[in-house]
Design an enzyme around this catalytic site. Sequence first.
Site, PDB file in Angstrom:
ATOM      1  N   LYS A 186       0.838  -1.212   0.000  1.00 15.82           N
ATOM      2  CA  LYS A 186       0.000   0.000   0.000  1.00 15.82           C
ATOM      3  C   LYS A 186       0.869   1.257   0.000  1.00 15.82           C
ATOM      4  O   LYS A 186       0.557   2.254  -0.654  1.00 15.82           O
ATOM      5  CB  LYS A 186      -0.939  -0.035   1.220  1.00 15.82           C
ATOM      6  CG  LYS A 186      -1.762   1.229   1.425  1.00 15.82           C
ATOM      7  CD  LYS A 186      -3.245   1.002   1.278  1.00 15.82           C
ATOM      8  CE  LYS A 186      -4.061   2.270   1.173  1.00 15.82           C
ATOM      9  NZ  LYS A 186      -4.523   2.804   2.439  1.00 15.82           N
ATOM     10  N   SER A 256      -6.168  11.418   0.018  1.00 15.41           N
ATOM     11  CA  SER A 256      -6.181  11.903   1.396  1.00 15.41           C
ATOM     12  C   SER A 256      -5.177  13.056   1.568  1.00 15.41           C
ATOM     13  O   SER A 256      -5.436  13.998   2.312  1.00 15.41           O
ATOM     14  CB  SER A 256      -5.865  10.765   2.359  1.00 15.41           C
ATOM     15  OG  SER A 256      -4.696  10.089   1.955  1.00 15.41           O
TER      16      SER A 256
HETATM   17  O1  PAF Z   1      -4.708   7.902   0.563  1.00 15.19           O
HETATM   18  C1  PAF Z   1      -5.545   7.785  -0.370  1.00 15.19           C
HETATM   19  O2  PAF Z   1      -6.178   8.741  -0.803  1.00 15.19           O
HETATM   20  C2  PAF Z   1      -5.830   6.384  -0.901  1.00 15.19           C
HETATM   21  O3  PAF Z   1      -5.014   5.487  -0.200  1.00 15.19           O
HETATM   22  C3  PAF Z   1      -5.626   6.217  -2.406  1.00 15.19           C
HETATM   23  C4  PAF Z   1      -5.491   4.752  -2.726  1.00 15.19           C
HETATM   24  C5  PAF Z   1      -4.421   6.953  -2.929  1.00 15.19           C
HETATM   25  C6  PAF Z   1      -6.875   6.630  -3.139  1.00 15.19           C
HETATM   26  O4  PAF Z   1      -7.153   7.980  -3.090  1.00 15.19           O
END
Ligand code: PAF
Length: 311
Positions: A186, A256
């Site tokens: 991730k 985010s």
């Molecule tokens: O942090 C985020 O916004 C999410 O993990 C991602 C996968 C980049 C999707 O906006």
Amino acid sequence: MNIVVIGPGALGSLFSARLAASGRIVTLLDHNPARALSLDNHLTLSTATNEELRVDLPITTDHSCLKQADLVLLTVKSQHVVDLLAVVQNHITPDCLILGLQNGIGHLHFFEDSQAGLALGVTSQGATLLAPGHVRHGGHGPTAIGFLHPAPDKRVLKLIRAAAVMSTAGLATEVVDDIEDRLWQKLLVNAGINGLSALYDCPNGQLLEIPEARSRLIALVEEGVRIAHTKGIDVGADPVGRTLDVCRATASNISSMLQDIRNGRSTEIMAINGALLAEAKKLAIPTPENELLVSQVLAVEKSADKAKFDL
Ligand code: PAF
């Protein structure tokens, strides 16, 4: 199972609302008294099909709720974990399980001690905070939870129980024995997308349409892969392809990090690309793309008006 969720951000609000709606005893702990009061002991959950659900639960700043907790979900940002863990560990019983759900790897070393009931998770649930106390559950994705190191059976059983409780609440969760690899998988996606979307001030999908952004994204992930391979981390097949796929699958999402910039909050850049730099330094691996991105995002963060970075 008595659950305390710490942090009323998007993820904390989503997990609190879903768990409380499934009949669990859930308390949402906030550090901000004015906000906790204004949330008035309820959350609003909007679903992907535009249904709205009101969920009543205690929302408080009073740490005494931690004494009864069987499970503490730590959903604050990576940079706040260290201070918070010290407070939480002062209040909980030895049997309580703490589960950290953060982006990045900046906090991993605080979770080394599985004996102390510290577990980590990585989630693909799509949560957006529409307003304080109002969260949109835009998409369902799996959550993986596990210990960094082998834990006593008692701890593992608690983790399995926590996964079952979350799954029953509509938050599909599995216990895994390779949580560090999952966190890195991730991490690489976030390292490729989040900082760039903040710089280019665009939804994830547009990064694929701006040639410079697309090639920077690829180079960022490739540097991360080199670090991970040197450390013996299994990042799975084709991390670059996976990151491009996430851009496509979340094309209209405001990442985010861009949400943080737009709302004048500090970002997780140091827990994501900054943490990659720290690892690269130890291993003497050159990371010019990540270095450039970190300095640019920090500059955006510092700029008073949060204006778009001059690319
Ligand atoms: O942090 C985020 O916004 C999410 O993990 C991602 C996968 C980049 C999707 O906006």
